[in-house]
Write an enzyme that holds these catalytic residues in place. Structure first.
Site, PDB file in Angstrom:
ATOM      1  N   SER A 117       0.851  -1.187   0.000  1.00 29.68           N
ATOM      2  CA  SER A 117       0.000   0.000   0.000  1.00 29.68           C
ATOM      3  C   SER A 117       0.885   1.234   0.000  1.00 29.68           C
ATOM      4  O   SER A 117       2.040   1.193   0.468  1.00 29.68           O
ATOM      5  CB  SER A 117      -0.892   0.025   1.237  1.00 29.68           C
ATOM      6  OG  SER A 117      -1.492   1.294   1.422  1.00 29.68           O
ATOM      7  N   TYR A 144      -0.069  -0.221  10.696  1.00 34.37           N
ATOM      8  CA  TYR A 144      -0.459  -0.526   9.318  1.00 34.37           C
ATOM      9  C   TYR A 144       0.684  -0.211   8.356  1.00 34.37           C
ATOM     10  O   TYR A 144       1.043  -1.026   7.497  1.00 34.37           O
ATOM     11  CB  TYR A 144      -1.706   0.269   8.946  1.00 34.37           C
ATOM     12  CG  TYR A 144      -2.148   0.058   7.511  1.00 34.37           C
ATOM     13  CD1 TYR A 144      -2.657  -1.174   7.099  1.00 34.37           C
ATOM     14  CD2 TYR A 144      -2.054   1.083   6.566  1.00 34.37           C
ATOM     15  CE1 TYR A 144      -3.046  -1.384   5.780  1.00 34.37           C
ATOM     16  CE2 TYR A 144      -2.443   0.882   5.254  1.00 34.37           C
ATOM     17  CZ  TYR A 144      -2.948  -0.350   4.869  1.00 34.37           C
ATOM     18  OH  TYR A 144      -3.339  -0.551   3.558  1.00 34.37           O
TER      19      TYR A 144
END
Length: 332
Positions: A166, A192
């Site tokens: 990501s 994350y």
């Protein structure tokens, strides 16, 4: 950035594929006939994984989709021609091993492994081993799965492994001293970001170790798409992202280079998994259906991959850490 892998040069720079942010997964396939190919797609029952699995299956591949709760996934998977639904929980090492062994027992080669399942910005939780859940699900679980499936990947004599990373990798590198937030205060976004950097670094070292076996690896930023991945985000966070309409529905209000439909979001995943444009390449981070640019750490623009996610020394260090944490060694 350039890296030499077993006398092959991979450049972390666009190859000008001719595709772009509006390319769909079907277009990114490049017309490939996948009959006779076998693919495993984690997270293949929803969102980007579902679209990826559908396109691969409709192009002839046999697609296996492991799910933590197969009963909940059955309806969506039933729409994928010939898909095989399996049981696997990335937070449960015994479940990972059992799924991998069932696949190995089928004596099939594995041509495509897409590590797509993941969680984002979740509250602090830990797996059965005590590892922070985002690091455990997004990286360690897939690391163990890939290790266990290694014999099937080598049997394919030409396999690709795609790790769904990501642009969130820019939030954080790997804290090698405290990857599981046992010392530092937990921050859901740093956790994350760390897990997404881990996905990118895993592809670098996996490609290095796999190239002599015919295994190439890539990491992917799919773009921003409203899927179930955002389930842990508040309405306020979604609104700030421009991902909620005036009626309170979670949708993107516009589409641009970053904001995509699911069909567009799955495009770079499919491109890395099968397109011949990437033959002989690997160990790179891709976005918008091309290899991404390497950018400085302080780059003010969102696109591109940051140096802590392309550093080969960090990739080696993460590999060793991962093997030590889960007690599983790759047979290389």
């Amino acid at each position: 950035m350039q890296r030499i892998r077993n006398n092959e040069l991979t450049i972390q720079a666009p190859i000008h594929s001719g595709f772009g942010p509006r390319t769909t997964a079907l277009e990114a396939l490049g017309g490939e006939d996948l009959r006779g190919k076998v693919a495993i797609v984690t997270g293949g029952y929803s969102g980007l994984g579902l679209e990826t699995a559908r396109v691969l299956a409709e192009s002839g591949a046999t697609v296996i989709i492991p799910a933590r709760t197969p009963e909940k996934a059955r309806a969506s998977v039933s729409r994928i021609p010939g898909a095989e639904l399996e049981t696997m929980d990335l937070l449960d090492p015994a479940s990972i091993d059992a799924f991998a062994q069932r696949f190995l027992n089928s004596n099939r080669p594995l041509h495509i492994l897409i590590n797509s399942a993941g969680i984002m910005a979740s509250p602090l939780a830990r797996d059965k081993r005590g590892f922070e859940s985002q690091f455990a699900t997004n990286h360690l679980g897939h690391f163990q799965l890939t290790a266990r499936l290694w014999p099937a990947l080598t049997k394919a004599k030409g396999a690709r492994v795609v790790s769904v990373s990501s642009r969130g990798h820019r939030i954080s590198g790997i804290d090698f001293n405290d990857p599981n937030f046992e010392i530092r205060e937990y921050d859901k976004w740093k956790a994350y970001g760390q897990s997404k950097t881990a996905n990118a670094l895993f592809a670098i070292e996996l490609d290095k170790k796999g190239i002599s076996y015919g295994i190439r690896a890539f990491s992917v930023h799919p773009g921003t798409i409203v899927t179930d991945l955002s389930r842990n985000l508040s309405d306020e966070e979604m609104r700030a992202m421009g991902a909620m309409d005036e009626n309170g529905k979670r949708v993107l209000n516009e589409y641009n280079e970053e904001f995509k439909t699911i069909e567009e979001g799955a495009a770079t995943i499919v491109w890395c998994a099968v397109n011949k444009q990437l033959d002989g390449m690997g160990g790179v981070y891709c976005e918008n259906v091309d290899i991404a640019r390497a950018v400085p750490a302080d780059s003010p623009q969102p696109p591109g991959v940051r140096p802590w996610a392309t550093n080969p020394e960090f990739a080696e260090q993460l590999w060793e850490l991962s093997e030590d944490l889960i007690g599983v060694k790759f047979p290389v």
